[in-house]
Design an enzyme around this catalytic site. Structure first.
Site, short mmCIF file in Angstrom:
data_model
loop_
_atom_site.label_atom_id
_atom_site.label_comp_id
_atom_site.label_asym_id
_atom_site.label_seq_id
_atom_site.Cartn_x
_atom_site.Cartn_y
_atom_site.Cartn_z
N ASP A 73 3.57 9.51 -1.19
CA ASP A 73 2.09 8.58 -0.21
C ASP A 73 1.64 8.02 -2.34
OD1 ASP A 73 0.15 8.23 0.69
OD2 ASP A 73 -1.03 9.92 1.28
N HIS A 123 0.97 -1.31 -0.04
CA HIS A 123 -0.32 -0.21 0.24
C HIS A 123 0.83 1.29 -0.42
CE1 HIS A 123 -3.94 -2.10 0.51
NE2 HIS A 123 -3.26 -3.11 0.99
#
Ligand code: ADP
Length: 532
Positions: free
Chosen positions: A365, A157
């Site tokens: 991110d 992720h």
């Protein structure tokens, strides 16, 4: 009937879908598991004196969860240590904050073995196993050691670091080698995939194999991009709920004709909160006419506050916000408001809708789901503007946002000004394209394409090794037929008949073929990928 077993560090099924707190991972996985039979396995969040491997099973909002307790030393060395003190900063390109302690690595290996020992007896021959995130990279290797031959996939992720950074980690080679025990590894964007491929080809002596698969460590691996999406229907429903409208009204009354800028993040150094504050300060400094016209609301509940870097960050953020407020506030106007707590997801949807601008400006991110939630919550006739960091994985898809470099205060301030002054036509035009993309690459597409590719990768890799063949039907059976979902159980991998599997996927080193371009999951999405 095949089941889906999802494994992640913490099991955070939501008791009620409308309520927080929930990380991006938890929200996406709860949605995925509601659709399929199977269970979600992970740490209970509790610590006990001595590890027993005893499991706890319960049903939470239609999802079966199976958890195990860990020891306090596990929590310190594996969770606070290797996962959040070593891998998290390193994978977010912060080697200055990375802890390289041997005991952390030992704790990480130990907990992965404990997870494997506890999970292995629960696995049935037809199960498909989907492991999530950086806490559990060695899990497939440990399961294979115990003889588990099922398809096992891994989804990361968070970003994958450039090889120059990864090689600062002692035993980096073992970490990457462990990934080759999976059949399929998924990344959020092409950028993280390229970084992984560069390491395998450049550092590990790997090569391209058949069908664009990677060959290294005498094993085959398929690595592809699967950008995570929102449960769009659920989020649109939250945005139209009574609590969302109440939150919207409260905010509207409070902002009183001023433009609201909102930021919603866990308090984490990867989120660029200091840079964001400095960019906002620059806006006030350069645009005296905007000073009383804007309000910046930052919702940032503390996270991981047992790790020192997180405590330091909170102190710095509070000091910076205080300094800027002190400099610019008037008797009836304070430019920055900080909320240090989680708020309910339905209320959050109302806050998003009330905000004219959403600032999503991480320094690094994996994806960032806040960007997608903000878009999904907007009023189609009067949407707000997303200001998005080019270093968020979401920027590869959401090219109609105002894209900024958060390291530059000027660029952030100019991006903000552009968003605040944008006319309705342009806002609607941009929002429609963003919303099309959010809707067409939702959490269901993400899940279904990963599961389908996992079954396919397993079948192709095991047939290549030519060893043990087992009759199995890897197509998962959704609990309830849903016309909205791609019906991959009808056209998917099980239609190819029996899937051969092998407990040993090792290949001879000489079998290195030229790479065939793989069909990337991008093809399923209407967002154009962003390069450069
Ligand atoms: P990460 O997984 O790194 O925290 P993401 O942006 O991908 O970042 O996901 C964050 C998730 O957590 C989003 O679904 C967001 O709505 C939720 N969230 C973040 N802050 C809050 C908050 N203060 N209250 C409620 N939910 C929050």
């Amino acid at each position: 009937m095949s089941r889906l077993i999802v494994v992640s560090n913490r099991v955070r099924a939501q008791e009620k879908r409308s309520e927080g707190p929930a990380g991006g991972l938890a929200v996406a996985l709860s949605a995925a598991l509601r659709e399929y039979t199977g269970f979600w396995f992970g740490w209970s969040g509790e610590t006990v004196e001595t590890f027993t491997g005893e499991i706890h099973t319960r049903r939470v909002d239609d999802v079966t969860i199976v958890t195990v307790d860990l020891e306090e030393i596990d929590y310190q060395e594996y969770y606070n240590g290797y996962a959040n003190g070593t891998l998290w900063p390193l994978f977010h390109y912060r080697i200055d904050l990375t802890a390289y302690e041997r005991s952390f690595g030992e704790g990480y290996e130990r907990v992965n073995r404990r997870f494997a020992d506890t999970l292995a007896p629960l696995i049935e021959p037809d199960d498909l196993i989907w492991v999530h995130d950086y806490h559990l990279i060695p899990l497939a290797r440990e399961l294979r050691r115990l003889g588990v031959a099922n398809p096992i996939g891994f989804f990361l992720h968070i970003p994958w670091p450039a090889p120059q950074l990864l090689t600062t980690l002692p035993r980096h080679r073992e970490l990457v080698e462990a990934l080759f025990s999976y059949d399929l590894v998924g990344f959020q964007t092409d950028e993280w995939l390229w970084a992984f491929e560069s390491y395998v080809l450049g550092e590990a002596g790997g090569a391209w194999g058949r069908d664009g698969q990677l060959e290294a460590f005498r094993a085959i691996l398929r690595a592809e991009v699967f950008p995570i999406g929102l449960d769009v229907e659920e989020f649109r429903a939250l945005a139209n709920s009574a609590p969302a409208y109440r939150a919207y009204d409260r905010i509207a009354a409070h902002t009183a004709f001023r433009s609201l800028i909102v930021g919603v993040d866990r308090l984490d150094y990867s989120k660029g909160l200091e840079e964001r504050l400095l960019g906002f300060e620059r806006l006030l400094q350069d645009n005296p006419d905007l000073r009383r016209e804007v309000l910046y609301l930052q919702i940032a509940p503390p996270s991981r506050d047992e790790v020192e870097a997180y405590q330091d960050l909170r102190v710095r953020i509070d000091a910076l916000g205080g300094r800027i407020n002190g400099l610019y506030a008037d008797m009836d106007w304070t430019p920055i408001r900080h909320v240090h707590r989680n708020i309910r997801r339905d209320e959050l949807a109302g806050v998003y809708r009330a905000a004219k601008v959403c600032l999503v400006t991480p320094l690094r991110d994996g994806m960032n789901l806040v960007a997608k939630e903000y878009v999904a919550a907007q009023d189609p006739n009067d949407p707000g503007v997303l200001v998005l960091s080019r270093f968020a994985g979401a920027a590869r898809q959401m090219t109609d946002a105002v894209i900024v470099n958060p390291f530059s205060h000027e660029e952030l301030s100019e991006g903000l000004k552009r968003a605040l002054t944008m006319g309705t036509d342009e806002r609607v035009r941009r929002w429609r394209r963003l919303m099309d993309g959010v809707a067409s690459s939702d959490v269901n597409v993400w899940r279904d394409s990963f599961v389908e590719r996992l079954a396919d990768a397993h079948a192709s890799q095991t047939s290549a090794s030519g060893s043990k063949r087992v009759q199995a039907n890897w197509g998962l059976t959704p609990r309830a037929a849903s016309p909205r979902k791609p019906a991959f159980s009808a056209n998917g991998p099980q239609s190819r008949g029996a899937a051969p599997i092998s407990p040993n996927r090792q290949i001879p080193e000489s079998r290195h073929a030229r790479r065939q371009p793989a069909a990337l999951p991008w093809e399923h999405f209407s967002f154009p990928p962003r390069y450069g």
